[in-house]
Write an enzyme that holds these catalytic residues in place. Sequence first.
Site, short mmCIF file in Angstrom:
data_model
loop_
_atom_site.label_atom_id
_atom_site.label_comp_id
_atom_site.label_asym_id
_atom_site.label_seq_id
_atom_site.Cartn_x
_atom_site.Cartn_y
_atom_site.Cartn_z
N GLY A 20 -5.00 17.78 17.02
CA GLY A 20 -4.61 16.67 16.14
C GLY A 20 -3.21 16.21 16.48
N ASN A 60 -8.99 10.20 12.91
CA ASN A 60 -10.42 10.14 12.58
C ASN A 60 -10.73 9.94 11.11
OD1 ASN A 60 -11.82 10.87 15.25
ND2 ASN A 60 -10.18 12.40 15.09
N CYS A 63 -4.82 8.66 8.35
CA CYS A 63 -3.93 7.49 8.37
C CYS A 63 -4.60 6.24 8.93
CB CYS A 63 -2.70 7.75 9.23
SG CYS A 63 -2.21 9.47 9.41
N LYS A 67 -5.47 3.06 6.82
CA LYS A 67 -4.64 1.85 6.96
C LYS A 67 -5.53 0.63 7.25
CE LYS A 67 -0.69 -0.45 7.32
NZ LYS A 67 0.32 -0.47 8.34
N GLY A 198 -3.44 12.22 -6.28
CA GLY A 198 -2.42 12.32 -5.23
C GLY A 198 -2.47 11.03 -4.41
N GLU A 203 -4.77 5.84 -2.88
CA GLU A 203 -4.97 4.85 -1.81
C GLU A 203 -6.45 4.47 -1.69
OE1 GLU A 203 -1.26 5.88 1.18
OE2 GLU A 203 -3.18 6.79 1.61
N PRO A 252 -13.32 17.27 -14.26
CA PRO A 252 -14.78 17.18 -14.17
C PRO A 252 -15.42 18.54 -14.48
CG PRO A 252 -13.82 17.29 -11.99
CD PRO A 252 -12.66 17.28 -12.94
N ALA A 339 4.34 16.22 12.09
CA ALA A 339 3.63 17.12 13.00
C ALA A 339 3.96 16.79 14.45
CB ALA A 339 2.12 17.01 12.75
N HIS A 465 17.17 -13.65 5.11
CA HIS A 465 16.61 -14.41 4.00
C HIS A 465 15.51 -15.33 4.50
CE1 HIS A 465 16.65 -15.97 -0.03
NE2 HIS A 465 16.77 -17.20 0.42
#
Length: 492
Positions: A20, A60, A63, A67, A198, A203, A252, A339, A465
Amino acid sequence: MAPVEPSGQYDFDLLVIGGGSGGLACAKEASSFGKQVVVLDFVIPSEKGTTWGIGGTCVNVGCIPKKLMHQASLLGESIQEARSYGWNIPDPISFNWESLVEAVQNHIKSVNWVTRVQLRDKKIEYVNGHGVFEDAHTVIAKMKNGKERRITAKDIVIAVGGRPRYPDFPGCKEYCITSDDLFSMPTSPGNTLVIGAGYIGLECAGFLKGLGYEATVMVRSMLLRGFDRGMVDLVQAEMEHKGVNFLFGKIPVKVSKQPNGKLLVEWKGGDEIGQGEFDTVLVATGRKALSEELNPSAAGLQVHPESFKFITNAEQTNIPNIYAVGDVLHERPELTPVAIQAGKLLAGRLYNGIQEQMDYDNVATTVFSPLEYGCVGLTEEEAINRYTENGIEVYHAYYKPTEFFIPQKNVKHCYLKVITLLEAPQKVLGMHFIGPQAGEVIQGYAAAIKAGLTYQHLKDTVGIHPTVSEEFTRVAITKRSGDDPTPQSCCS
Ligand code: FAD
């Protein structure tokens, strides 16, 4: 480049368990210093049978697909807004989940492929096997077809990350999915209950709502534990404004399948019990490190008794030739760039004589919720704990993004906060920002904080600006003053 011979009596100089973010970064860096490296990567299928290729969680099931789905949801919003900017867009517009999943999965497959090519080009051996320790220098790789390969190495880096944790209630593993399954779901999720508040839960609920599905979040105690509480209240308010439902103080107790195919979720909270029907139930109640599966005791490795993660000193475990990076480290941020950075620096220290240590402080992050919340450094609560209320200054402001005016988008939750030491030169301790592109905004300020940013530096900086990022260069109202932090006009 000819393959390099490993040094000494081992098959390889470096064996990395886990292909990873952290493992691959470490392996590639080590090979660039002429070391012979092998990477083991193996994905145990999820309870629903989902599996994927090399690259780990981020690429996979983390992120990247997250995204992309966040972007899909933002685009839906933009299409609606475009009408107010003069675009003629047929009504109603429609969205197709299957097409989104196909596009996302195609992208992921292309990244998997590029990763394998990179490993081949760098002469890093890739073994699609599950690694288990035999001793401190030996790992048995167990392949899908049942075959085993015994691999020895001088150094071993553990970068096995984690997987979603299933809470223990009847029907959970049978009927619920996790983020490991969501991004490749072949049919649309429909009305979804997300258990857990979390960042992953929020998300997912945020983009599902943006894509047009009903989304409900079940919250046991609080949203976004560990983040600045004032900012989190605004994240929640904005999500509610966008139509995400919240069930507070509930856990639950059972999920069962109804004759109509829906999932009946029963929950309790205090003396109350309740239930609801959903098409999909996504559990996002935290992640479990994959350390125990390595049989760490065979190598003499110790793990923390509660988190089961490795406690390291400069990424070195209690066994001198075994190191660990990424999500499997105890009390370190579970983030891809963390990482990667730790993996690269470790390889540099091991094989290129550098001294630089990984700095886990002031790591910026963003919650794509979907109005983004980006932050770096201390929360207000942490700053008060560390320096007392009288030791810090909090500058804050609500602001109105220019592009929100014409479509009359909600500006009520666009807010920022700068936390500094009270004493001159008012070193910046933390920066928090809710608004469009918060991740992009905060990234640059994170570099400035590393370089010793003070409030005076912010004041001396001329803004760009009209942007939302310039608001940090204009912030002047302190919380202590009690003055109204709402903006009067955009351009003065
Ligand atoms: P991983 O990337 O998880 O890689 C570990 C690999 O090792 C996996 O492929 C695993 O299958 C393999 N493995 C495990 N055990 C063995 C074994 N015994 N033998 C062989 N192989 C093994 N981070 C961000 O920075 N930004 C984000 O926006 C973000 N969003 C996220 C969204 C979601 C839904 C999730 C789940 C995570 C997100 N993250 C995000 C976190 C990020 O994905 C992780 O922090 C990062 O992937 C950790 O990297 P790692 O190298 O520690 O482990």
